[in-house]
Design an enzyme around this catalytic site. Structure first.
Site, mmCIF file in Angstrom:
data_model
loop_
_atom_site.group_PDB
_atom_site.id
_atom_site.type_symbol
_atom_site.label_atom_id
_atom_site.label_comp_id
_atom_site.label_asym_id
_atom_site.label_seq_id
_atom_site.Cartn_x
_atom_site.Cartn_y
_atom_site.Cartn_z
ATOM 1 N N LYS A 9 0.836 -1.205 0.000
ATOM 2 C CA LYS A 9 0.000 0.000 0.000
ATOM 3 C C LYS A 9 0.876 1.263 0.000
ATOM 4 O O LYS A 9 2.095 1.196 0.211
ATOM 5 C CB LYS A 9 -0.917 -0.034 1.226
ATOM 6 C CG LYS A 9 -1.931 -1.188 1.192
ATOM 7 C CD LYS A 9 -2.897 -1.109 2.377
ATOM 8 C CE LYS A 9 -3.905 -2.240 2.341
ATOM 9 N NZ LYS A 9 -4.925 -2.097 3.413
ATOM 10 N N TYR A 49 -12.344 -2.193 -3.960
ATOM 11 C CA TYR A 49 -12.874 -2.412 -2.610
ATOM 12 C C TYR A 49 -14.409 -2.397 -2.575
ATOM 13 O O TYR A 49 -14.990 -2.130 -1.521
ATOM 14 C CB TYR A 49 -12.331 -1.351 -1.649
ATOM 15 C CG TYR A 49 -10.936 -1.645 -1.127
ATOM 16 C CD1 TYR A 49 -10.650 -2.833 -0.456
ATOM 17 C CD2 TYR A 49 -9.906 -0.716 -1.265
ATOM 18 C CE1 TYR A 49 -9.384 -3.101 0.045
ATOM 19 C CE2 TYR A 49 -8.629 -0.975 -0.766
ATOM 20 C CZ TYR A 49 -8.380 -2.160 -0.106
ATOM 21 O OH TYR A 49 -7.123 -2.423 0.398
ATOM 22 N N ASN A 112 -1.856 0.000 6.987
ATOM 23 C CA ASN A 112 -1.383 -1.320 7.426
ATOM 24 C C ASN A 112 -0.504 -2.029 6.385
ATOM 25 O O ASN A 112 -0.440 -3.248 6.320
ATOM 26 C CB ASN A 112 -2.555 -2.186 7.909
ATOM 27 C CG ASN A 112 -3.518 -2.554 6.800
ATOM 28 O OD1 ASN A 112 -3.392 -2.074 5.680
ATOM 29 N ND2 ASN A 112 -4.470 -3.410 7.107
ATOM 30 N N GLU A 126 -9.506 -10.233 -7.734
ATOM 31 C CA GLU A 126 -8.482 -9.200 -7.557
ATOM 32 C C GLU A 126 -7.339 -9.335 -8.571
ATOM 33 O O GLU A 126 -6.826 -8.343 -9.081
ATOM 34 C CB GLU A 126 -7.968 -9.235 -6.109
ATOM 35 C CG GLU A 126 -9.062 -8.812 -5.126
ATOM 36 C CD GLU A 126 -8.675 -8.933 -3.660
ATOM 37 O OE1 GLU A 126 -7.565 -9.418 -3.350
ATOM 38 O OE2 GLU A 126 -9.494 -8.515 -2.820
HETATM 39 P P1 CMP Z 1 -7.408 -4.714 3.431
HETATM 40 O O1 CMP Z 1 -6.952 -6.116 3.603
HETATM 41 O O2 CMP Z 1 -6.760 -3.943 2.347
HETATM 42 O O3 CMP Z 1 -8.992 -4.709 3.184
HETATM 43 C C1 CMP Z 1 -9.827 -3.623 3.586
HETATM 44 C C2 CMP Z 1 -9.089 -2.603 4.364
HETATM 45 O O4 CMP Z 1 -9.862 -1.657 5.051
HETATM 46 C C3 CMP Z 1 -8.266 -3.266 5.417
HETATM 47 O O5 CMP Z 1 -7.172 -3.931 4.798
HETATM 48 C C4 CMP Z 1 -7.898 -2.091 6.320
HETATM 49 O O6 CMP Z 1 -6.652 -1.524 6.014
HETATM 50 C C5 CMP Z 1 -8.983 -1.059 6.008
HETATM 51 N N1 CMP Z 1 -9.715 -0.629 7.193
HETATM 52 C C6 CMP Z 1 -9.771 0.627 7.641
HETATM 53 N N2 CMP Z 1 -10.538 0.704 8.740
HETATM 54 C C7 CMP Z 1 -10.969 -0.556 9.007
HETATM 55 C C8 CMP Z 1 -11.800 -1.131 10.006
HETATM 56 N N3 CMP Z 1 -12.343 -0.390 10.983
HETATM 57 N N4 CMP Z 1 -12.026 -2.462 9.970
HETATM 58 C C9 CMP Z 1 -11.495 -3.233 8.965
HETATM 59 N N5 CMP Z 1 -10.700 -2.730 7.981
HETATM 60 C C10 CMP Z 1 -10.444 -1.408 8.000
#
Ligand code: CMP
Length: 137
Positions: A9, A49, A112, A126
Site C-alpha cells: 500500500k 474495494y 497497514n 483481484e
Molecule cells: P485490506 O486487507 O486492504 O482490506 C480492507 C481494508 O480496510 C483493510 O485492509 C484495512 O486496512 C482497512 N480498514 C480501515 N478501517 C478498518 C476497520 N475499521 N475495519 C477493517 N478494515 C479497515
C-alpha cells in the site's frame, strides 16, 4: 499451485519497504508471478474495494489507497492465499503476531502496509482486476 493477489500500500512504498515485503514472500517459498507499480484513480480503488462500499471506513480507505503509488503483486505457491495472509499478520497491527509484516511496520488498521486476498474467489477477482493475461508469468 495457488495464486493470490497482494498490494504494498502507499504507506509501504513511502516507508521504502517494497523489497522487504517481496523478500518476505520469496523467503517463505512463494514466487512473484506478476508485479507492477500504479497510482490508482478513485474509481479504480472504489471498484477494487466494492465489497466494503457500505462500511463506514470506505471513504477513508479509498482516499488512503489513492494517496500515493502502490505495488501490485501476483504471488504464486502452495497455499499462497493463507500463507501470504499469515506473513502479513492481522488487519489491525495491534492484534498482529510477532514477526509479521504488519506487526513490524504498520501504524494503524488503515495504514497497514499490505493487502492480501482472503479467499480463492476474491483472489480470482483481484488478480483479474489488475493483471491481464500478458502480465502474468
Ligand atoms: P485490506 O486487507 O486492504 O482490506 C480492507 C481494508 O480496510 C483493510 O485492509 C484495512 O486496512 C482497512 N480498514 C480501515 N478501517 C478498518 C476497520 N475499521 N475495519 C477493517 N478494515 C479497515
Amino acid at each position: 499451485m495457488e495464486r493470490t493477489f497482494s498490494i504494498v500500500k502507499p504507506d509501504g512504498v513511502q516507508k521504502n519497504i517494497i523489497g522487504e515485503v517481496v523478500s518476505r514472500y520469496e523467503k517463505a517459498g512463494y514466487r512473484v508471478a506478476g508485479i507492477k507499480m500504479a497510482h490508482l484513480t478513485k474509481a479504480q480503488a472504489e471498484g477494487f474495494y466494492a465489497v466494503h462500499a457500505k462500511r463506514p471506513f470506505f471513504g477513508e480507505l479509498v482516499n488512503f489507497m489513492i494517496s500515493g503509488p502502490l505495488v501490485l503483486l501476483l504471488i504464486e505457491g502452495e497455499g499462497a492465499i493463507k500463507g501470504v495472509r499469515e506473513l502479513m499478520g492481522a488487519t489491525d497491527p495491534k492484534d498482529a503476531d510477532e514477526g509479521t509484516i504488519r506487526k513490524d511496520f504498520a501504524d494503524s488498521i488503515e495504514s497497514n502496509i499490505v493487502h492480501g486476498s482472503d479467499a480463492p474467489e476474491t483472489a480470482a477477482f483481484e488478480i483479474a482486476y489488475f493483471f491481464n493475461a500478458l502480465e502474468q508469468f
